[in-house]
Design an enzyme around this catalytic site. Structure first.
Site, PDB file in Angstrom:
ATOM      1  N   ASP A   1     -21.544 -40.874  44.194  1.00 13.79           N
ATOM      2  CA  ASP A   1     -21.631 -39.899  43.112  1.00 13.79           C
ATOM      3  C   ASP A   1     -23.033 -39.931  42.536  1.00 13.79           C
ATOM      4  O   ASP A   1     -23.613 -41.018  42.381  1.00 13.79           O
ATOM      5  CB  ASP A   1     -20.619 -40.288  42.007  1.00 13.79           C
ATOM      6  CG  ASP A   1     -19.973 -39.078  41.358  1.00 13.79           C
ATOM      7  OD1 ASP A   1     -20.602 -38.014  41.338  1.00 13.79           O
ATOM      8  OD2 ASP A   1     -18.836 -39.212  40.868  1.00 13.79           O
TER       9      ASP A   1
ATOM     10  N   HIS B   1     -28.532 -33.096  40.716  1.00 10.22           N
ATOM     11  CA  HIS B   1     -27.407 -33.795  40.075  1.00 10.22           C
ATOM     12  C   HIS B   1     -26.670 -34.709  41.045  1.00 10.22           C
ATOM     13  O   HIS B   1     -25.923 -35.585  40.614  1.00 10.22           O
ATOM     14  CB  HIS B   1     -26.440 -32.767  39.479  1.00 10.22           C
ATOM     15  CG  HIS B   1     -27.032 -32.017  38.318  1.00 10.22           C
ATOM     16  ND1 HIS B   1     -26.681 -32.263  37.002  1.00 10.22           N
ATOM     17  CD2 HIS B   1     -27.996 -31.061  38.262  1.00 10.22           C
ATOM     18  CE1 HIS B   1     -27.379 -31.466  36.205  1.00 10.22           C
ATOM     19  NE2 HIS B   1     -28.190 -30.721  36.945  1.00 10.22           N
TER      20      HIS B   1
HETATM   21  C1  GDG Z   1     -22.054 -33.339  39.324  1.00  7.89           C
HETATM   22  C2  GDG Z   1     -22.337 -34.616  40.134  1.00  7.89           C
HETATM   23  C3  GDG Z   1     -23.032 -35.748  38.016  1.00  7.89           C
HETATM   24  C4  GDG Z   1     -13.021 -33.160  34.456  1.00  7.89           C
HETATM   25  N1  GDG Z   1     -11.736 -32.846  34.348  1.00  7.89           N
HETATM   26  C5  GDG Z   1     -11.590 -32.076  33.261  1.00  7.89           C
HETATM   27  C6  GDG Z   1     -12.828 -31.933  32.675  1.00  7.89           C
HETATM   28  N2  GDG Z   1     -13.689 -32.602  33.432  1.00  7.89           N
HETATM   29  C7  GDG Z   1     -15.143 -32.717  33.171  1.00  7.89           C
HETATM   30  C8  GDG Z   1     -15.476 -34.135  32.813  1.00  7.89           C
HETATM   31  C9  GDG Z   1     -16.955 -34.205  33.216  1.00  7.89           C
HETATM   32  C10 GDG Z   1     -17.041 -33.221  34.373  1.00  7.89           C
HETATM   33  O1  GDG Z   1     -15.873 -32.400  34.337  1.00  7.89           O
HETATM   34  C11 GDG Z   1     -17.068 -33.924  35.726  1.00  7.89           C
HETATM   35  O2  GDG Z   1     -18.341 -34.490  35.868  1.00  7.89           O
HETATM   36  P1  GDG Z   1     -18.712 -35.559  36.976  1.00  7.89           P
HETATM   37  O3  GDG Z   1     -20.019 -36.117  36.638  1.00  7.89           O
HETATM   38  O4  GDG Z   1     -17.631 -36.589  36.995  1.00  7.89           O
HETATM   39  O5  GDG Z   1     -18.658 -34.823  38.377  1.00  7.89           O
HETATM   40  P2  GDG Z   1     -19.229 -33.469  39.118  1.00  7.89           P
HETATM   41  O6  GDG Z   1     -18.500 -32.252  38.679  1.00  7.89           O
HETATM   42  O7  GDG Z   1     -19.118 -33.794  40.567  1.00  7.89           O
HETATM   43  O8  GDG Z   1     -20.769 -33.299  38.682  1.00  7.89           O
HETATM   44  C12 GDG Z   1     -22.131 -35.830  39.253  1.00  7.89           C
HETATM   45  C13 GDG Z   1     -22.858 -34.412  37.316  1.00  7.89           C
HETATM   46  O9  GDG Z   1     -23.027 -33.316  38.225  1.00  7.89           O
HETATM   47  C14 GDG Z   1     -23.869 -34.245  36.170  1.00  7.89           C
HETATM   48  O10 GDG Z   1     -25.167 -34.417  36.583  1.00  7.89           O
HETATM   49  O11 GDG Z   1     -22.653 -36.771  37.114  1.00  7.89           O
HETATM   50  O12 GDG Z   1     -22.457 -37.006  39.972  1.00  7.89           O
HETATM   51  O13 GDG Z   1     -21.485 -34.672  41.279  1.00  7.89           O
HETATM   52  O14 GDG Z   1     -17.766 -33.737  32.178  1.00  7.89           O
HETATM   53  O15 GDG Z   1     -15.231 -34.310  31.459  1.00  7.89           O
HETATM   54  N3  GDG Z   1     -13.027 -31.261  31.538  1.00  7.89           N
HETATM   55  C15 GDG Z   1     -11.930 -30.675  30.962  1.00  7.89           C
HETATM   56  N4  GDG Z   1     -10.698 -30.744  31.507  1.00  7.89           N
HETATM   57  C16 GDG Z   1     -10.482 -31.432  32.655  1.00  7.89           C
HETATM   58  O16 GDG Z   1      -9.352 -31.472  33.142  1.00  7.89           O
HETATM   59  N5  GDG Z   1     -12.074 -30.013  29.790  1.00  7.89           N
END
Ligand code: GDG
Length: 513
Positions: free
Chosen positions: A378, A166
């Protein structure tokens, strides 16, 4: 679908995590879990992962009870505090996470961390071996578990095993600083398929193989590359992860979120909202973003009172001192900016240090004029895609870091920026705030159609199809030209194991989307 062709999913965390000191669970957070949860279908037999706490009989019992109510069972891996310290905090998040995000100076290359990582990976492999039947498809997720296929192969398992990473894969100049680089690469080549978010990551992986290992051969095979290094061989490809577009769009159109979004806009009368949502992490570029916002207020004083930044930071890895320092840095910057520019009735930055509900999250996506998604690096970044999926009004501007995996797909509509160049970010946010409606709509429509066509179910189908293809290709390749992918496991044995293997079709919940 034949009952014996089941899917075993393996990730560091189960979708629920034990709440410290109490025998209770809460939903796990983060992008990996957000992506995988909607995919569960009839073929998911078992999810193997850590429960987030050391073994405790009451916890195991509760987890068992909860698991019996779920569509697939859960096989918890209980790590001791010492295992968690070396495997999770030490090697996974103190070495691989910074290294793979291009920050080798943050790495602590401790041999005890590496040993802890290998031992914990063996523990995960033990858990998989216990639940796995001979022709189950094993799907391992992310950088915590790069050694799992090697562990399973050494136990003689010949099931198809695929890996999806990821996070980014670094370039050779960065990767080669890892003292255990060859061990990691050889372990990755024990998977049948090694999947990445972007073509750039896949290219980096192949370049690292060429740099670090000898006798590396690469052959294109349809959508994937077949890579061989001596006795090891695997397929590799790029499979950009998506979001559940239809669900975001449907929820965004519902009455709860529509009124939630209006309520937010009413709290910021006559101002435009610039939104940032991130897990607390130094890769997300939060301080740089705050500095860019301050530069905007300096360069365009007339915007003071007319624009607000809303920054939501979800607590993450709080037991690592660097994350606490980062939190302190963010909060110091916010109070400095707010202290400097606030005036009666207007505070420039509204800051939330907590997770908000999914409904609130989508309401914020709908209320914002600009989403400022500026990670320094990212793998993908789901927030960028969720923002667009929620914009059923085709409005809103996405300002996106060119170093997020999502930039490869969303360059059709996003305003791409270098997050280190805070002056340019400020100028681009200014452009975004004053963009005319027709350009905003054209850009948003174009990103939405890309995200809709490449949603998380598309990702799931493509990845499973590629795993199937990798297994079949291996069967068709003459033995002499293809060294065994697994030391000690003959091709004859592998072919026998894969003969007649059919992957289950995605369940109705998946096909229908
Ligand atoms: C890894 C990789 C890759 C965030 N704040 C809240 C909340 N979120 C959810 C978002 C989103 C998720 O968390 C964050 O996803 P990201 O992709 O931005 O980042 P990572 O956690 O670092 O994920 C990344 C991912 O894996 C998938 O392959 O994209 O690059 O680092 O879904 O919506 N959800 C809720 N409340 C919040 O305050 N309910």
């Amino acid at each position: 679908m034949k009952a014996e062709h089941r899917l075993i999913v393996v990730s560091n965390r189960l979708p629920i995590t034990a709440v410290e000191t109490t025998p209770q669970f809460q939903p796990s957070s983060g992008g990996l879990i957000s992506a995988l949860v909607p995919l569960r279908d009839d073929s998911w037999a078992c999810w193997v992962g850590s429960a987030g706490a050391p073994y405790e009989p009451k916890l195991a019992e509760l987890l068992d009870e909860w698991s019996s109510t779920q569509p697939c069972s859960f096989a918890p891996v209980f790590l001791t505090a010492a295992e968690r310290a070396s495997f999770y905090l030490g090697f996974s998040n103190g070495v691989i996470w910074p290294l793979f995000h291009g920050l080798p100076s943050r790495c602590q290359f401790e041999t005890t961390y590496w040993e802890g990582y290998c031992n914990a990976n063996k523990k995960f492999a033990d858990a998989v071996e216990q639940v796995c039947r001979p022709d189950d498809f094993i799907w391992v997720h992310d950088y915590h578990l790069m050694m799992v296929a090697q562990g399973l192969r050494s136990r003689g398992l010949s099931n198809p095993i695929a890996y999806f990473q990821h996070i980014p894969f670094p370039s050779p100049d960065i990767f080669e600083t890892l003292p255990w680089r060859n061990e990691v690469l050889r372990a990755l080549l024990c998977f049948n398929l090694v999947g990445f978010q972007t073509v750039r990551d896949r290219c980096n992986f192949v370049a690292c193989l060429r740099r670090c290992l000898s006798q590396v051969r690469v052959r294109p095979m349809g959508e994937t590359l077949l890579v061989r290094a001596g006795e090891h061989c695997a397929h590799t490809g790029a499979y950009p992860i998506g979001v559940d577009y239809e669900e975001f769009a449907r929820d965004a159109a519902g009455p709860t979120i529509s009124s939630g979004s209006r309520a937010i806009q009413n709290q910021f009368p006559d101002t435009q909202i610039v939104l940032g949502i991130d897990r607390l992490d130094y890769t997300k570029g939060i301080p740089e973003r705050l500095i860019a916002f301050e530069k905007l207020l300096i360069a365009r004083p007339e915007l003071r009172g007319r624009v607000n930044m809303v920054q939501i930071v979800v607590p993450s890895r709080e037991e690592i001192p660097e994350y606490n320092q980062l939190r302190l840095r963010i909060e110091t910057l916010i109070s400095k900016i707010n202290g400097q520019y606030s005036k009666p009735g207007w505070v420039p930055i509204h800051y939330f240090y907590r997770a908000i509900s999914r409904n609130e999250l989508i309401a914020f996506y709908r209320a914002a004029h600009v989403a400022l998604v500026t990670p320094l690096k990212d793998g993908m970044n789901l927030v960028a895609k969720e923002f667009c999926a929620s914009r059923i009004d085709n409005r809103g501007v996405l300002v996106l870091s060119e170093f997020a995996g999502a930039a490869e797909e969303l360059r059709c509509g996003a305003l791409l920026v270098n997050p280190h160049d805070t002056e340019t970010v400020a100028r681009v946010v200014d452009l975004a705030l004053s963009m005319d409606e027709s350009e905003e709509c054209t850009r948003m429509k174009s990103m939405r159609s890309q995200i809709r066509a490449h949603d998380v179910f598309h990702w799931y189908r493509s990845f499973r199809a590629a795993t199937e293809e990798s297994v079949l290709t291996m069967e068709e390749t003459p033995i002499r030209s293809l060294p065994s992918p697994v030391p000690g496991v003959s091709h004859v044995r592998l072919r026998r194991a894969f003969a007649g293997f059919q992957f289950p079709a995605p369940g109705p919940g998946v096909e229908g989307r």
